[in-house]
Design a protein around this motif. Structure first.
Motif, short mmCIF file in Angstrom:
data_model
loop_
_atom_site.label_atom_id
_atom_site.label_comp_id
_atom_site.label_asym_id
_atom_site.label_seq_id
_atom_site.Cartn_x
_atom_site.Cartn_y
_atom_site.Cartn_z
N ALA A 98 4.87 38.62 -5.88
CA ALA A 98 3.88 38.33 -5.26
C ALA A 98 3.29 39.85 -4.51
O ALA A 98 4.56 40.56 -4.21
N LEU A 99 2.32 40.22 -4.16
CA LEU A 99 2.01 40.67 -2.72
C LEU A 99 1.62 40.30 -1.68
O LEU A 99 1.28 39.04 -1.71
N GLU A 100 2.13 40.94 -1.13
CA GLU A 100 1.85 40.50 0.65
C GLU A 100 0.48 41.98 1.34
O GLU A 100 1.03 43.72 1.06
N LEU A 101 -0.37 41.40 1.75
CA LEU A 101 -1.12 42.95 2.25
C LEU A 101 -2.24 42.36 3.49
O LEU A 101 -2.39 40.96 3.86
N GLY A 111 -10.37 42.15 7.71
CA GLY A 111 -8.68 42.29 7.93
C GLY A 111 -7.17 40.91 8.01
O GLY A 111 -8.23 40.38 7.13
N GLY A 112 -6.59 40.44 8.35
CA GLY A 112 -5.44 39.55 8.15
C GLY A 112 -4.63 39.60 7.27
O GLY A 112 -5.24 40.81 6.47
N TYR A 113 -3.13 38.73 7.19
CA TYR A 113 -2.50 38.82 6.13
C TYR A 113 -2.84 37.75 4.99
O TYR A 113 -3.19 37.02 4.94
N GLU A 114 -2.72 38.50 3.57
CA GLU A 114 -2.87 37.50 2.79
C GLU A 114 -1.41 37.44 1.47
O GLU A 114 -1.20 38.75 1.31
N LEU A 115 -1.28 36.84 1.17
CA LEU A 115 -0.28 36.71 -0.29
C LEU A 115 -0.88 36.61 -1.42
O LEU A 115 -2.05 35.71 -1.59
N ILE A 116 -0.63 37.39 -1.80
CA ILE A 116 -1.36 37.22 -3.40
C ILE A 116 -0.55 37.25 -4.09
O ILE A 116 0.40 38.13 -4.75
N PRO A 117 -0.13 35.80 -5.10
CA PRO A 117 1.17 35.48 -6.06
C PRO A 117 0.65 36.05 -7.52
O PRO A 117 -1.07 35.69 -7.88
N GLU A 141 -11.37 39.80 -9.64
CA GLU A 141 -9.69 39.36 -10.66
C GLU A 141 -9.57 40.38 -11.45
O GLU A 141 -7.95 40.90 -11.71
N THR A 142 -10.36 41.66 -10.95
CA THR A 142 -9.33 42.76 -11.26
C THR A 142 -8.51 43.83 -10.36
O THR A 142 -8.49 44.75 -10.45
N GLY A 143 -9.23 43.15 -8.53
CA GLY A 143 -8.62 44.36 -7.94
C GLY A 143 -6.94 44.57 -7.70
O GLY A 143 -6.38 45.38 -6.90
N VAL A 144 -6.40 43.24 -8.63
CA VAL A 144 -4.68 43.36 -8.42
C VAL A 144 -4.65 43.20 -9.32
O VAL A 144 -4.45 41.61 -10.47
#
Length: 179
Positions: A98-101, A111-117, A141-144
């Motif tokens: 997972a990526l935390e951004l 802005g803010g916090y996002e968890l990207i699993p 869907e190609t962002g990460v």
């Protein structure tokens, strides 16, 4: 020697399935929990890709993410990012990459916090190649794109493409932290 810095011994061990390679031995508790690389103006400011070879020896029993690499201090109101493995009680799939951004809310964009699993699970005591490629301005869907490959013969590279919502600057002047 002239700067007065002291050399510090780094705990290492052979990296399984990587002939002749050695790996830093990092543990959540103990003398060596992480390694740091000083901030450098040449570090990427927006889009970035980070890759690592890892062997997961344990996962957090709770919801905490076990960090692989980051440029963040862990505070959800400070910009940065962190690539890691989700805990067993995570809201995302447990034991997955997972990526935390965290985007600066004072900057342009969201802005803010996002968890990207990723949904890509890592098994314990198994060597992997892992990576993530982040395009901050691309919320499709190609962002990460996440990458996971078990380092055994004949295992295919698994990928997951995931959208994200944070588009504000995540730039941090903190060191790159491994572990």
């Amino acid at each position: 020697a002239a700067s007065g810095s002291k050399e510090v011994a780094v705990a290492i061990e052979p990296m399984p399935r990587r002939s002749g390679s050695r790996a830093a031995l990092l543990k959540p508790t103990g003398a060596q929990t992480r390694l740091q690389v000083a901030d450098n103006p040449l570090m990427p400011s927006y889009d970035f890709t980070v890759e690592a070879y890892v062997v997961l020896r344990s996962v957090d029993e709770g919801a905490t993410i076990r960090t692989i690499v980051s440029r963040w201090d862990g505070r959800k109101d400070q910009p940065g990012w962190s690539l890691g493995v989700t805990g067993l009680k995570s809201g995302a799939k447990p034991q997955s990459l997972a990526l935390e951004l965290i985007g600066d809310p004072a900057e342009d964009g969201v802005g803010g916090y996002e968890l990207i699993p990723s949904g890509l699970r890592l098994e314990l005591d198994t060597p992997y190649y892992v990576g993530v490629s982040m395009r901050i301005g691309d919320t499709s869907e190609t962002g990460v794109t996440f990458y996971v490959k078990e380092l055994t013969t004949g295992t295919a590279l698994a990928t997951a493409k995931v959208p994200h919502r944070v588009t504000a600057n995540h730039q941090s002047n903190l060191p790159l932290v491994i572990g």
